[in-house]
Design a protein around this motif. Structure first.
Motif, PDB file in Angstrom:
ATOM      1  N   GLU A   1      43.064  47.618  48.749  1.00  0.00           N
ATOM      2  CA  GLU A   1      42.397  47.963  46.970  1.00  0.00           C
ATOM      3  C   GLU A   1      41.218  47.393  46.836  1.00  0.00           C
ATOM      4  OE1 GLU A   1      43.993  50.904  45.850  1.00  0.00           O
ATOM      5  OE2 GLU A   1      45.593  51.073  46.559  1.00  0.00           O
ATOM      6  N   LEU A   2      40.820  46.567  46.996  1.00  0.00           N
ATOM      7  CA  LEU A   2      40.068  45.658  46.890  1.00  0.00           C
ATOM      8  C   LEU A   2      38.758  45.484  47.881  1.00  0.00           C
ATOM      9  CD1 LEU A   2      40.801  41.731  45.995  1.00  0.00           C
ATOM     10  CD2 LEU A   2      40.194  43.634  44.708  1.00  0.00           C
ATOM     11  N   ALA A   3      39.673  46.223  48.769  1.00  0.00           N
ATOM     12  CA  ALA A   3      38.596  47.017  50.158  1.00  0.00           C
ATOM     13  C   ALA A   3      37.835  48.039  49.490  1.00  0.00           C
ATOM     14  CB  ALA A   3      39.030  47.245  51.684  1.00  0.00           C
ATOM     15  N   HIS A   4      38.748  48.476  48.721  1.00  0.00           N
ATOM     16  CA  HIS A   4      37.805  49.883  47.798  1.00  0.00           C
ATOM     17  C   HIS A   4      36.029  49.306  46.901  1.00  0.00           C
ATOM     18  CE1 HIS A   4      40.033  53.152  48.627  1.00  0.00           C
ATOM     19  NE2 HIS A   4      41.079  52.681  48.344  1.00  0.00           N
ATOM     20  N   GLN A   5      36.746  48.129  46.541  1.00  0.00           N
ATOM     21  CA  GLN A   5      35.789  47.993  45.427  1.00  0.00           C
ATOM     22  C   GLN A   5      33.881  48.210  46.324  1.00  0.00           C
ATOM     23  OE1 GLN A   5      36.940  46.533  42.486  1.00  0.00           O
ATOM     24  NE2 GLN A   5      38.334  47.472  43.289  1.00  0.00           N
ATOM     25  N   TRP A   6      34.618  48.140  47.521  1.00  0.00           N
ATOM     26  CA  TRP A   6      32.867  48.407  48.369  1.00  0.00           C
ATOM     27  C   TRP A   6      33.129  50.080  49.285  1.00  0.00           C
ATOM     28  CZ3 TRP A   6      34.925  43.823  47.808  1.00  0.00           C
ATOM     29  CH2 TRP A   6      34.208  42.282  47.957  1.00  0.00           C
ATOM     30  N   THR A   7      34.214  50.527  49.535  1.00  0.00           N
ATOM     31  CA  THR A   7      34.541  52.052  50.339  1.00  0.00           C
ATOM     32  C   THR A   7      34.965  52.898  49.159  1.00  0.00           C
ATOM     33  OG1 THR A   7      36.134  50.957  51.180  1.00  0.00           O
ATOM     34  CG2 THR A   7      33.574  51.187  52.249  1.00  0.00           C
ATOM     35  N   GLY A   8      34.460  53.110  47.463  1.00  0.00           N
ATOM     36  CA  GLY A   8      35.237  53.975  47.144  1.00  0.00           C
ATOM     37  C   GLY A   8      34.441  53.518  45.500  1.00  0.00           C
ATOM     38  N   ASP A   9      34.087  52.061  44.825  1.00  0.00           N
ATOM     39  CA  ASP A   9      33.806  52.135  44.210  1.00  0.00           C
ATOM     40  C   ASP A   9      32.018  52.408  44.009  1.00  0.00           C
ATOM     41  OD1 ASP A   9      36.432  51.802  43.503  1.00  0.00           O
ATOM     42  OD2 ASP A   9      36.783  50.327  42.757  1.00  0.00           O
ATOM     43  N   THR A  10      31.894  51.061  44.925  1.00  0.00           N
ATOM     44  CA  THR A  10      30.238  50.922  44.531  1.00  0.00           C
ATOM     45  C   THR A  10      29.916  52.069  45.485  1.00  0.00           C
ATOM     46  OG1 THR A  10      30.887  48.467  45.412  1.00  0.00           O
ATOM     47  CG2 THR A  10      28.903  49.350  45.736  1.00  0.00           C
ATOM     48  N   VAL A  11      30.535  52.484  46.585  1.00  0.00           N
ATOM     49  CA  VAL A  11      29.733  53.543  47.282  1.00  0.00           C
ATOM     50  C   VAL A  11      31.300  54.521  46.961  1.00  0.00           C
ATOM     51  CG1 VAL A  11      29.174  54.923  49.699  1.00  0.00           C
ATOM     52  CG2 VAL A  11      28.131  52.475  49.310  1.00  0.00           C
ATOM     53  N   THR A  12      30.492  55.615  46.698  1.00  0.00           N
ATOM     54  CA  THR A  12      31.977  56.903  46.317  1.00  0.00           C
ATOM     55  C   THR A  12      31.638  57.837  46.791  1.00  0.00           C
ATOM     56  OG1 THR A  12      31.860  55.976  43.852  1.00  0.00           O
ATOM     57  CG2 THR A  12      32.948  58.256  43.879  1.00  0.00           C
ATOM     58  N   LEU A  13      32.289  58.425  47.790  1.00  0.00           N
ATOM     59  CA  LEU A  13      32.682  60.008  48.156  1.00  0.00           C
ATOM     60  C   LEU A  13      31.850  61.001  47.287  1.00  0.00           C
ATOM     61  CD1 LEU A  13      35.446  61.477  47.722  1.00  0.00           C
ATOM     62  CD2 LEU A  13      35.252  60.125  46.499  1.00  0.00           C
ATOM     63  N   ALA A  14      31.099  62.065  48.374  1.00  0.00           N
ATOM     64  CA  ALA A  14      30.684  63.275  46.997  1.00  0.00           C
ATOM     65  C   ALA A  14      31.091  63.778  46.525  1.00  0.00           C
ATOM     66  CB  ALA A  14      28.762  63.696  47.561  1.00  0.00           C
ATOM     67  N   TRP A  15      32.078  64.447  47.842  1.00  0.00           N
ATOM     68  CA  TRP A  15      33.023  64.967  46.940  1.00  0.00           C
ATOM     69  C   TRP A  15      34.298  65.274  47.548  1.00  0.00           C
ATOM     70  CZ3 TRP A  15      34.369  68.338  43.190  1.00  0.00           C
ATOM     71  CH2 TRP A  15      35.222  69.260  43.321  1.00  0.00           C
ATOM     72  N   TRP A  16      35.163  66.112  47.691  1.00  0.00           N
ATOM     73  CA  TRP A  16      36.914  65.677  48.333  1.00  0.00           C
ATOM     74  C   TRP A  16      37.469  65.714  49.212  1.00  0.00           C
ATOM     75  CZ3 TRP A  16      39.129  62.074  44.620  1.00  0.00           C
ATOM     76  CH2 TRP A  16      38.615  62.383  43.402  1.00  0.00           C
ATOM     77  N   ASP A  17      36.196  65.956  49.939  1.00  0.00           N
ATOM     78  CA  ASP A  17      36.297  66.747  51.477  1.00  0.00           C
ATOM     79  C   ASP A  17      36.121  65.770  52.107  1.00  0.00           C
ATOM     80  OD1 ASP A  17      33.285  66.588  50.511  1.00  0.00           O
ATOM     81  OD2 ASP A  17      33.160  68.614  51.794  1.00  0.00           O
ATOM     82  N   ASP A  18      35.500  64.658  51.052  1.00  0.00           N
ATOM     83  CA  ASP A  18      35.761  62.913  52.324  1.00  0.00           C
ATOM     84  C   ASP A  18      36.054  62.290  51.567  1.00  0.00           C
ATOM     85  OD1 ASP A  18      33.557  63.032  54.085  1.00  0.00           O
ATOM     86  OD2 ASP A  18      31.423  63.987  52.958  1.00  0.00           O
ATOM     87  N   LEU A  19      36.798  62.338  50.887  1.00  0.00           N
ATOM     88  CA  LEU A  19      38.342  61.208  50.643  1.00  0.00           C
ATOM     89  C   LEU A  19      38.513  60.264  51.619  1.00  0.00           C
ATOM     90  CD1 LEU A  19      40.284  60.171  48.202  1.00  0.00           C
ATOM     91  CD2 LEU A  19      41.662  62.128  48.962  1.00  0.00           C
ATOM     92  N   TRP A  20      38.323  61.203  52.684  1.00  0.00           N
ATOM     93  CA  TRP A  20      38.633  59.601  53.808  1.00  0.00           C
ATOM     94  C   TRP A  20      37.190  58.373  53.797  1.00  0.00           C
ATOM     95  CZ3 TRP A  20      35.445  58.736  58.177  1.00  0.00           C
ATOM     96  CH2 TRP A  20      34.385  58.869  58.667  1.00  0.00           C
ATOM     97  N   LEU A  21      36.480  58.970  53.160  1.00  0.00           N
ATOM     98  CA  LEU A  21      35.450  57.421  52.885  1.00  0.00           C
ATOM     99  C   LEU A  21      35.908  56.593  52.004  1.00  0.00           C
ATOM    100  CD1 LEU A  21      32.348  59.546  52.892  1.00  0.00           C
ATOM    101  CD2 LEU A  21      32.574  58.719  54.632  1.00  0.00           C
ATOM    102  N   ASN A  22      36.951  57.047  50.908  1.00  0.00           N
ATOM    103  CA  ASN A  22      37.737  55.820  50.231  1.00  0.00           C
ATOM    104  C   ASN A  22      38.312  55.682  50.886  1.00  0.00           C
ATOM    105  OD1 ASN A  22      35.534  57.006  48.497  1.00  0.00           O
ATOM    106  ND2 ASN A  22      37.151  57.024  46.637  1.00  0.00           N
ATOM    107  N   GLU A  23      39.929  56.312  51.432  1.00  0.00           N
ATOM    108  CA  GLU A  23      40.822  56.145  51.919  1.00  0.00           C
ATOM    109  C   GLU A  23      41.107  55.479  53.219  1.00  0.00           C
ATOM    110  OE1 GLU A  23      42.748  54.798  49.723  1.00  0.00           O
ATOM    111  OE2 GLU A  23      42.463  56.230  48.334  1.00  0.00           O
TER     112      GLU A  23
END
Length: 892
Positions: free
Chosen positions: A331-353
């Motif tokens: 979850e803390l890794a998400h603070q960079w990949t997901g929160d600071t940089v967010t996917l543009a649309w849900w087809d790129d959810l992998w960019l978060n998870e």
């Protein structure tokens, strides 16, 4: 307040009715909202009392209207709207109308009552809404009889909490104020900056504006929380300001947060160092939720978790301690990949998870190498391959056609497959170059949105790679399935080559097409005089070859060096025999890859049970837990679906006992001073294997002794102090199986008296293991009882699937209680509903009844269509493999 709002709402309706016909001519956007209206900021003022059933609020949204229009599309669900108004750029206040056009999807049209030119507008909506009971939006839970309200917005549930543009690329600042009971606490994404009285018994808290966020990352919570100060995360090379760290838990539980708070600063510093970018969200709260739909949620500044992941004691089970660290790092890794940089649309959810999973493994390996994240990486990838072998699997970048596609995207493809693909290409270009690409990606898109192509371009540029590399990377994102790389060693003119061919891996009985091509970075390790060497090739054609310089003639070859590749391999029979004689020369990850290759060959129809037992037996002696237990998955299938006669079952029983019982006897059933977490975890795994799956009398007797001791009440409660915390649930399970109704009665009686989440988990696990039909039926009924939390239901319904009779009982109960299940779990669980009802099936009849039942229902629950297709296919593949295998191959 409501009485005053109703006449104003009617007036708004009357004034806007002249434009209603024109606005309704445009179909409702059930996918993306149109981009001719873009939000720029929100002000949310909510009045929340967890003791009530409803809350109220006002949402003020500044947005940019980019074309002439008499309406705007937004989201809102289950909101009882009062006043709605539009303020124009010149300051005019116009009444507007809120029209719920697609209630199931939460799509709303705001009618202006006239056409407006492009300009900056401000939309104000006052409303009342229920505190959700299905763990979505702003929802209500309880702990020890006290109510709490908290949020879970991802992926499309913010619309239950406030109206707005509920899509990930609409990132704006949020200004939040909460009016709450004066004796309770409120927390949110950002630090509190103000407090003032708000009438008798109430106060209003205001919070600092957020960084630009999508709606799904907005978070807040209200209740009698314990708030514990953690260590301040001091400034470092990447960050000039300190970060205040706090833990938040239900009343009376705060003291149990100290372990996770002590671990958090090192995680943050490790992430900052990797990304070259300081933690950007000011403060950091970790909240232990009394009930939660997910494992945890990465809300910036207010990360929420299932409570048992954070509430730890010195004697907590080893698996909880290890999982707590891993999930916190994720979850803390998400603070960079997901929160600071967010996917543009849900087809790129992998960019978060995918990135959070991949990065967590790096953090864990650096800070807790004894947790063996390197092997978790391999096991996660292999688990994902099982699902990815289905024809009904999805792509990593799956096109989104509706909310169901979004809600079912949180699966092993997005998490483990995506992480494995990242690790594979990282190994191919080199860790340092990959890190350079990641740093550029974060810095270039900070506080904005990004796509897969943005990431691939950053990595390719940093690594000096061209279009061939990019196409190889995209081949894993844009098509489903697992590459199947088949190999054969040949000697030619004194040189050794490994011939390669690729296709799609398909299990026996699959109806899929095998003719697929990926850009596979194939790396092999092979035997040379005095050691081994590594060689790699990008296989982006159907066939290829790798030269093996210096290879020993007749030596071993491992076609997936360090198990870094996301592919399965099949070997020439002679090569496989050589490799099986040299397993000790493989590293731990490679031994896991070998085990997966054996299991994959079995599911492919190439090996029988006897072959499997012979090929996997050498691994059982490994000192490494993950390797020693690698055979258990395929052994479990053989036990449940192939072994039929008492002699066949006895053969498996003997094989398992010979391989594993001495290990458990050496470990014993109690913790030893100074023992490693690995030993504690191995004890738990072997005890379950030998008590429930392949039961041994001496193991069940030892566990029964502990279970009976726990059942002797102390001060009216189960006495968990007398059992090994790692084995408590298993010990109670054995007791429940042996004693039946008396123990089941006591466990059901004790569940509502137990607020400790780990102890509740132990009770639930014990109840789920009960096999006696009359008692199992009671336990299924309990899953719908308010004494069981919504997030705990699946635990009670997961057992008794190893036999056809057990699956039949679950099926008939589920059919009879279908609507109650749907009503309690809500739409977010729709994708898992078919597997909950019919998962584990292994016959045509089970497949047919599942399809027949859902034929008229599949469109009524979002996500159920995909869940149904995958459950049906898994059932049919199991049936086909069962027909293919000959039980006679299970011989003494």
């Amino acid at each position: 307040m409501q009485r005053l709002l109703r006449p104003l709402a009617l007036a708004s309706l009357a004034m806007a009715c002249g434009s209603a016909l024109a606005a309704t001519a445009e179909p409702a956007p059930l996918g993306k909202l149109p981009r001719w209206a873009v939000p720029e900021s929100y002000a949310l003022a909510l009045r929340v009392d967890p003791r009530q059933s409803d809350f109220s609020g006002t949402a003020v949204i500044d947005f940019d209207l980019k074309k002439d229009s008499d309406h705007v599309w937004i989201h809102g669900q289950d909101l009882k709207v009062g006043t709605v108004s539009i303020r124009t750029a010149d300051g005019r206040q116009l009444p507007a109308r809120y029209v719920s056009v697609a209630p199931q999807e939460g799509v709303v049209r705001i009618d202006f009552g006239r056409s407006l030119a492009p300009q900056k507008l401000q939309l104000s909506i006052s409303y009342v809404a229920p505190l959700n009971r299905q763990l979505q939006g702003l929802y209500k839970v309880s702990h020890a009889g006290k109510p709490y309200a908290m949020t879970q917005m991802e992926p499309v549930s913010a619309r239950y909490a406030f109206p707005g543009f509920d899509e990930p690329d609409f990132k704006t600042p949020y200004h939040l104020s909460l009016t709450i009971p004066a004796d309770e606490a409120g927390v949110a994404n950002t630090r509190q900056i103000g407090e003032k009285p708000a009438g008798a018994g109430w106060k209003t808290l205001s919070f600092a504006p957020t960084r630009p966020l999508p709606s799904y990352l907005v978070a807040f919570a209200v209740g009698p929380w314990d708030i514990q100060q953690g260590p301040v995360i001091q400034p470092d090379a990447q960050r000039s300001e300190p970060v205040e760290l706090r833990g938040i838990a239900a009343q009376g539980e705060g003291h149990r947060l100290q372990h996770v708070l002590s671990e958090t600063p090192a995680i943050i510093r490790t992430l900052e160092d990797y990304y070259g970018f300081g933690y950007p969200f000011g403060k950091l709260d970790l909240l232990a939720a009394p009930d939660f739909s997910a494992g945890a949620m990465e809300n910036p500044g207010l990360v929420t978790f299932r409570d048992w992941l954070l509430l730890l004691d010195p004697d907590s089970a080893a698996r909880y301690v290890q999982l707590s660290f891993n999930v916190t790092a994720h979850e803390l890794a998400h603070q960079w990949t997901g929160d600071t940089v967010t996917l543009a649309w849900w087809d790129d959810l992998w960019l978060n998870e995918s990135f959070a999973t991949w990065m967590q493994q790096k953090v864990t390996q650096q800070l807790h190498p004894e947790y063996r994240a390197d092997l978790d990486r391999v096991r996660g990838a292999e688990q994902a391959m099982n699902g990815d072998s289905l024809v009904t699997t999805r792509k990593i970048r799956q096109p989104i056609t509706g909310n169901g596609d979004i809600e079912t995207a949180f699966d092993g493809i997005t998490y483990q497959k995506g992480a494995a693909v990242l690790g594979m290409f990282e190994a191919y270009v080199g860790a340092d170059k990959f890190r350079q690409g990641m740093r550029h990606y974060i810095q270039a898109h900070a506080f904005g949105n990004a796509t897969a192509d943005d990431l691939i371009d950053s990595v390719a540029d940093a690594a000096g790679q061209g279009e061939r590399f990019k196409q190889a990377f995209r081949s894993f994102l844009d098509q489903p399935g697992v590459p199947y790389v088949q190999t054969r060693t040949v000697r030619q003119d004194g040189r050794t080559w490994l011939e390669l061919s690729q296709s799609r891996y398909l299990p026996w009985g699959s109806k899929g097409r095998a003719d697929a091509v990926w850009g596979v970075p194939v790396c092999v390790r092979y035997q040379i005089a005095g050691g081994s060497k590594r060689a790699c090739e990008l296989l982006d054609q159907v066939q290829g070859r790798i030269e093996l310089p210096g290879a020993v003639e007749g030596g071993w070859v491992l076609p997936n060096a360090q198990a870094r590749g996301y592919y399965r391999f099949g070997m020439d029979g002679a090569d496989l025999k050589v490799l099986s004689r040299h397993l000790s020369e493989l590293d731990d990850a490679e031994q896991l890859a070998y085990a997966d290759a054996v299991a994959a060959a079995f599911r492919h129809g190439d090996l029988d049970a006897s072959d499997v037992l012979q090929a996997l037996q050498p691994l059982t002696g490994s000192k490494v837990r993950e390797v020693a237990t690698a055979p258990l998955g395929v052994l479990g299938w053989i036990r449940s679906h192939e072994a039929q006669t008492p002699a066949q079952k006895a053969t498996l029983q003997t094989w398992v006992a010979k391989a594993y019982l001495p290990r458990l006897q050496a470990l014993g059933y109690q913790r030893k001073p100074g023992e490693s977490a690995a030993d504690a975890l191995l004890r738990s795994e072997l005890a379950r294997l030998l008590a429930l799956d392949f039961p041994q009398d001496e193991v069940r007797s030892a566990l029964l002794q502990q279970g009976d001791a726990v059942l002797n009440l102390k001060d009216g409660h189960l006495d968990f102090s007398v059992a090994n915390p790692d084995l408590a649930g298993l010990a109670l399970a054995v007791a429940a199986q042996i004693h039946g109704k008396a123990t089941v009665d006591r466990l059901i009686e004790q569940l509502p008296l137990t607020s400790d989440p780990a102890r509740r988990n132990a009770i639930l696990a014990a109840l789920a293991a009960v096999e006696q039909p009359s008692q199992a039926a009671r336990i299924r009924d309990l899953a719908l009882d308010p004494r069981v939390k919504v997030g705990e239901m699946a635990a009670l319904l997961s057992g008794n699937r190893d036999t056809e009779a057990g699956r039949d009982a679950i099926w008939h109960w589920s059919v009879a209680h279908y609507q109650a299940i749907v009503d309690r779990t809500g739409s977010f669980s729709g994708g898992r509903l078919p597997a909950l009802m019919g998962g584990g099936g292994c016959s045509a009849a089970e497949s047919e009844r599942l399809q027949a039942f859902f034929k008229s229902r599949v469109d009524q629950v979002t996500g159920a269509a995909r869940g149904l297709a995958q459950t049906v296919e898994a059932t049919e593949l199991c049936s086909a493999l069962k027909a293919k295998q000959d039980p006679a191959s299970i011989t003494p």
